[in-house]
Motif scaffolding. Structure first.
Motif, PDB file in Angstrom:
ATOM      1  N   LYS A 457       0.830  -1.207   0.000  1.00  0.00           N
ATOM      2  CA  LYS A 457       0.000   0.000   0.000  1.00  0.00           C
ATOM      3  C   LYS A 457       0.861   1.251   0.000  1.00  0.00           C
ATOM      4  N   GLN A 458       1.941   1.238   0.798  1.00  0.00           N
ATOM      5  CA  GLN A 458       2.837   2.391   0.820  1.00  0.00           C
ATOM      6  C   GLN A 458       3.501   2.594  -0.538  1.00  0.00           C
ATOM      7  N   ARG A 459       3.945   1.484  -1.148  1.00  0.00           N
ATOM      8  CA  ARG A 459       4.565   1.592  -2.474  1.00  0.00           C
ATOM      9  C   ARG A 459       3.554   2.111  -3.496  1.00  0.00           C
ATOM     10  N   PHE A 460       2.316   1.631  -3.397  1.00  0.00           N
ATOM     11  CA  PHE A 460       1.268   2.072  -4.319  1.00  0.00           C
ATOM     12  C   PHE A 460       1.040   3.588  -4.209  1.00  0.00           C
ATOM     13  N   GLU A 461       0.936   4.099  -2.987  1.00  0.00           N
ATOM     14  CA  GLU A 461       0.695   5.527  -2.803  1.00  0.00           C
ATOM     15  C   GLU A 461       1.864   6.351  -3.330  1.00  0.00           C
ATOM     16  N   ARG A 462       3.107   5.861  -3.134  1.00  0.00           N
ATOM     17  CA  ARG A 462       4.263   6.590  -3.656  1.00  0.00           C
ATOM     18  C   ARG A 462       4.279   6.566  -5.177  1.00  0.00           C
ATOM     19  N   LEU A 463       3.894   5.436  -5.765  1.00  0.00           N
ATOM     20  CA  LEU A 463       3.817   5.356  -7.225  1.00  0.00           C
ATOM     21  C   LEU A 463       2.736   6.285  -7.776  1.00  0.00           C
ATOM     22  N   ARG A 464       1.630   6.408  -7.055  1.00  0.00           N
ATOM     23  CA  ARG A 464       0.576   7.339  -7.496  1.00  0.00           C
ATOM     24  C   ARG A 464       1.085   8.775  -7.468  1.00  0.00           C
ATOM     25  N   THR A 465       1.836   9.124  -6.421  1.00  0.00           N
ATOM     26  CA  THR A 465       2.407  10.475  -6.333  1.00  0.00           C
ATOM     27  C   THR A 465       3.381  10.718  -7.474  1.00  0.00           C
ATOM     28  N   TRP A 466       4.255   9.717  -7.739  1.00  0.00           N
ATOM     29  CA  TRP A 466       5.183   9.839  -8.866  1.00  0.00           C
ATOM     30  C   TRP A 466       4.428  10.027 -10.172  1.00  0.00           C
ATOM     31  N   ARG A 467       3.375   9.227 -10.388  1.00  0.00           N
ATOM     32  CA  ARG A 467       2.604   9.300 -11.634  1.00  0.00           C
ATOM     33  C   ARG A 467       1.977  10.679 -11.813  1.00  0.00           C
ATOM     34  N   LEU A 468       1.401  11.229 -10.749  1.00  0.00           N
ATOM     35  CA  LEU A 468       0.747  12.530 -10.838  1.00  0.00           C
ATOM     36  C   LEU A 468       1.759  13.619 -11.196  1.00  0.00           C
ATOM     37  N   GLU A 469       2.940  13.582 -10.555  1.00  0.00           N
ATOM     38  CA  GLU A 469       3.974  14.576 -10.847  1.00  0.00           C
ATOM     39  C   GLU A 469       4.462  14.443 -12.294  1.00  0.00           C
ATOM     40  N   PHE A 470       4.665  13.191 -12.739  1.00  0.00           N
ATOM     41  CA  PHE A 470       5.112  12.945 -14.111  1.00  0.00           C
ATOM     42  C   PHE A 470       4.071  13.451 -15.109  1.00  0.00           C
ATOM     43  N   ALA A 471       2.792  13.154 -14.842  1.00  0.00           N
ATOM     44  CA  ALA A 471       1.717  13.563 -15.749  1.00  0.00           C
ATOM     45  C   ALA A 471       1.607  15.086 -15.824  1.00  0.00           C
ATOM     46  N   ARG A 472       1.770  15.744 -14.687  1.00  0.00           N
ATOM     47  CA  ARG A 472       1.685  17.216 -14.691  1.00  0.00           C
ATOM     48  C   ARG A 472       2.803  17.832 -15.510  1.00  0.00           C
ATOM     49  N   GLU A 473       3.999  17.254 -15.417  1.00  0.00           N
ATOM     50  CA  GLU A 473       5.117  17.748 -16.219  1.00  0.00           C
ATOM     51  C   GLU A 473       4.808  17.640 -17.716  1.00  0.00           C
ATOM     52  N   LYS A 474       4.126  16.563 -18.090  1.00  0.00           N
ATOM     53  CA  LYS A 474       3.808  16.328 -19.501  1.00  0.00           C
ATOM     54  C   LYS A 474       2.526  17.037 -19.947  1.00  0.00           C
ATOM     55  N   GLY A 475       1.748  17.513 -18.966  1.00  0.00           N
ATOM     56  CA  GLY A 475       0.448  18.093 -19.301  1.00  0.00           C
ATOM     57  C   GLY A 475      -0.583  17.046 -19.659  1.00  0.00           C
ATOM     58  N   TRP A 476      -0.443  15.841 -19.066  1.00  0.00           N
ATOM     59  CA  TRP A 476      -1.332  14.715 -19.361  1.00  0.00           C
ATOM     60  C   TRP A 476      -2.296  14.482 -18.216  1.00  0.00           C
ATOM     61  N   LYS A 477      -3.350  13.698 -18.496  1.00  0.00           N
ATOM     62  CA  LYS A 477      -4.148  13.084 -17.443  1.00  0.00           C
ATOM     63  C   LYS A 477      -3.355  11.915 -16.861  1.00  0.00           C
ATOM     64  N   ALA A 478      -3.525  11.666 -15.559  1.00  0.00           N
ATOM     65  CA  ALA A 478      -2.702  10.651 -14.905  1.00  0.00           C
ATOM     66  C   ALA A 478      -2.888   9.267 -15.515  1.00  0.00           C
ATOM     67  N   PHE A 479      -4.133   8.930 -15.919  1.00  0.00           N
ATOM     68  CA  PHE A 479      -4.350   7.577 -16.436  1.00  0.00           C
ATOM     69  C   PHE A 479      -3.635   7.342 -17.762  1.00  0.00           C
ATOM     70  N   ARG A 480      -3.210   8.435 -18.429  1.00  0.00           N
ATOM     71  CA  ARG A 480      -2.473   8.260 -19.672  1.00  0.00           C
ATOM     72  C   ARG A 480      -1.096   7.657 -19.406  1.00  0.00           C
ATOM     73  N   VAL A 481      -0.589   7.835 -18.195  1.00  0.00           N
ATOM     74  CA  VAL A 481       0.687   7.227 -17.819  1.00  0.00           C
ATOM     75  C   VAL A 481       0.457   5.744 -17.533  1.00  0.00           C
ATOM     76  N   LEU A 482      -0.207   5.447 -16.420  1.00  0.00           N
ATOM     77  CA  LEU A 482      -0.547   4.072 -16.049  1.00  0.00           C
ATOM     78  C   LEU A 482      -1.802   4.107 -15.196  1.00  0.00           C
ATOM     79  N   HIS A 483      -2.614   3.063 -15.286  1.00  0.00           N
ATOM     80  CA  HIS A 483      -3.822   2.981 -14.478  1.00  0.00           C
ATOM     81  C   HIS A 483      -3.506   2.505 -13.062  1.00  0.00           C
TER      82      HIS A 483
END
Length: 527
Positions: A457-483
């Protein structure tokens, strides 16, 4: 109350109240909390705007619809009613000026988005605000059983207490009995007066048509539009479908104006499409569900759903934009198995853009969304009067008379259950249309089980945070990275190499090349 009639005519330049408006307004002015469930076009806005004028002082209006806020502020100012807004569409100078006026004791209507309460600049002014009326538009957003749940609405009960528990009005166009109970409880309304104006629209003719393949929809739609005059809206589930269908209609109907509208367009392009559609007498808007909120075009003669919506609430609200002038209008629903796959894809993305949601929150919201999709599927496939189904869904017992829906016209109206064979066929078509059924099943199983140990669960939450930051840098929706379902499997399995990473459903060679190194680094940083 004579002042209501005089204010209606002298300030709002209207000759008479619509059904139930006067009763709602009188309850608010008498100091009662109010829950008003009124369909699109019933005049909800007047129910708080008129008391704001009569009662004077500050009226605080919470709305998630930025374009609607701006439209209402313009309309109120044109009537010489003091009004302003605070939202993300403003420039820094505009927001600063609005805050300055609030500090000086602004008395009028202030429209804010629910997210504004988290802004430090607004938090500083909150203790000074003592609104006479607290208005919550789209109040169904507070309920996880609502069709548009927004976690930020959960703070509104606390905000209401901070403001001194002013008289509160909750407004929505679509709320089942369960959602109505949630609104009252979660907002802490005190013995509220509840007004439900009714969900029946006798002037609308509902029909549903199932297709074996998506490609069969276009010829049917072209035939329908070839015999149909007047303006109309065609709702699609995806931006790509909007663009492709708009291009087709522009080619086939050169004599009619066709307008595309979806959230991927620039704000200026969307505003231009909406403005042109409002002026057109024979125009066709092809849009996602981003289109239509707050639009007051009474002469829409048809609404076509090119794809199956995700809920009966969404369908009813969108179809209800037809025939607001009281004249006959048609509401047509096209659906096939591929539409179910699209809606279930959307369900898998619930929570992807909101790290504040916990795993149990996500699981609950996805279960609710699945339940709503099942109800929508039942509506689309059953041999029960369409109007009767809508009224039953919203808990209304009004008798249906002189119905012209497709079921009643065929004379096949039954009593309670959707046609099980039709549902079976539709699900079978969905299964056939999946190009990767095994991967889809494993991803769905991972996302619905949501059974992770504490470390995962901790790893999942950290991965979600990473995904959101990555998506914002790209100007994407988060699900475009990974679900989320893929992130859960990564968190559970903890791959250590790119080869191991590619064994997880949802990670192909392209994803591994694009994100793999960053994912593995994140896992090593937080083992």
């Amino acid at each position: 109350m004579q002042i209501l009639d005089s204010t209606l005519t002298s300030v709002f330049q209207l000759s008479s109240f619509r059904p139930r408006q006067r009763e709602v307004i009188e309850d608010v002015l008498a100091g009662h909390d109010v829950l008003a469930v009124m369909p699109t076009g019933a005049g909800k806005s007047l129910c708080f705007q008129l008391p704001a004028v009569v009662g004077r002082g500050l009226t605080l209006v919470i709305s998630p619809l930025i374009s609607l806020m701006a439209d209402q502020v313009r309309q109120l100012r044109a009537l010489n009613i003091p009004a302003m807004l605070l939202n993300s569409s403003q420039s820094g100078e505009e927001a600063t000026e609005a805050l300055r006026l609030l500090h000086q004791g602004f008395a009028g209507l202030l429209y804010v988005a629910p997210e504004r309460f988290s802004a430090p600049s607004f938090q500083r002014v909150l203790p000074k605000l003592r609104p006479k009326l607290f208005v919550i538009d789209e109040a169904h957003c507070i309920s996880s059983w609502g069709h548009d749940f927004r976690p930020e609405y959960m703070r509104l009960a606390e905000i209401r207490r901070m403001l001194g528990e002013p008289v509160t009005m909750a407004l929505t166009a679509t709320a089942t009995p369960q959602v109505r109970r949630d609104i009252v409880t979660l907002l802490g309304l005190k013995q509220p007066r509840i007004h439900v104006t009714g969900f029946d629209r006798p002037n609308l003719t509902y029909s549903s048509r199932r297709f074996e393949k998506s490609a069969q929809k276009d010829p049917a739609l072209l035939r329908f539009l070839g015999t149909r005059q007047g303006s109309g809206i065609i709702y699609c589930s995806t931006r790509r479908a909007v663009e492709e269908l708009a291009a087709l209609l522009e080619d086939k109907f050169a004599d009619r104006e066709v307008f595309a509208y979806h959230a991927g367009m620039t704000q200026a392009a969307r505003a231009k499409s909406q403005s042109r559609f409002m002026q057109a007498e024979d125009g066709i808007a092809v849009a996602t569900n981003a289109f239509g909120m707050g639009i007051n075009k009474p002469d829409i003669r048809f609404v076509v759903h090119y794809n199956l919506p995700g809920s009966v609430e969404a369908y009813y609200q969108e179809a209800g934009r037809a025939g607001r002038d009281g004249r006959p209008a048609h509401c047509i629903l096209y659906h096939c198995g591929a539409d179910l796959r699209t809606q279930r894809f959307f369900i898998q993305t619930i929570g992807d853009n909101n790290p504040a949601l916990s795993l149990p929150d996500i699981a609950r919201l996805r279960r609710h969304a699945e339940s709503k999709l099942e109800s929508m599927l039942g509506f689309a496939s059953s041999d029960v009067c369409r109007r009767r189904q809508i009224l039953d869904y919203f808990g209304e017992s009004t008798a249906v008379r002189d119905c012209r829906c497709d079921v009643c016209e065929r004379g096949t109206n039954h009593r309670y259950q959707p046609d099980p064979e039709a549902v079976r066929r539709l699900r079978a078509t969905e299964q056939k249309s999946s190009s990767k059924p095994r991967a889809l099943r494993s991803a769905a199983q991972a996302s619905t089980s949501l059974t992770l140990d504490a470390g995962a669960k901790q790893r999942f939450e950290r991965l979600r945070t990473w995904r959101l930051e990555f998506a914002r840098e790209k100007g994407w929706k988060a699900f475009r990275v990974l679900h989320d379902s893929t992130l859960m499997e990564i968190a559970r399995l903890r791959p250590r190499t790119l080869k191991e990473l590619q064994t997880i459903a949802g990670i192909g060679p392209k994803k591994a090349e694009e994100f793999g190194t960053a994912i593995l680094a994140e896992l090593q940083r937080h083992p």
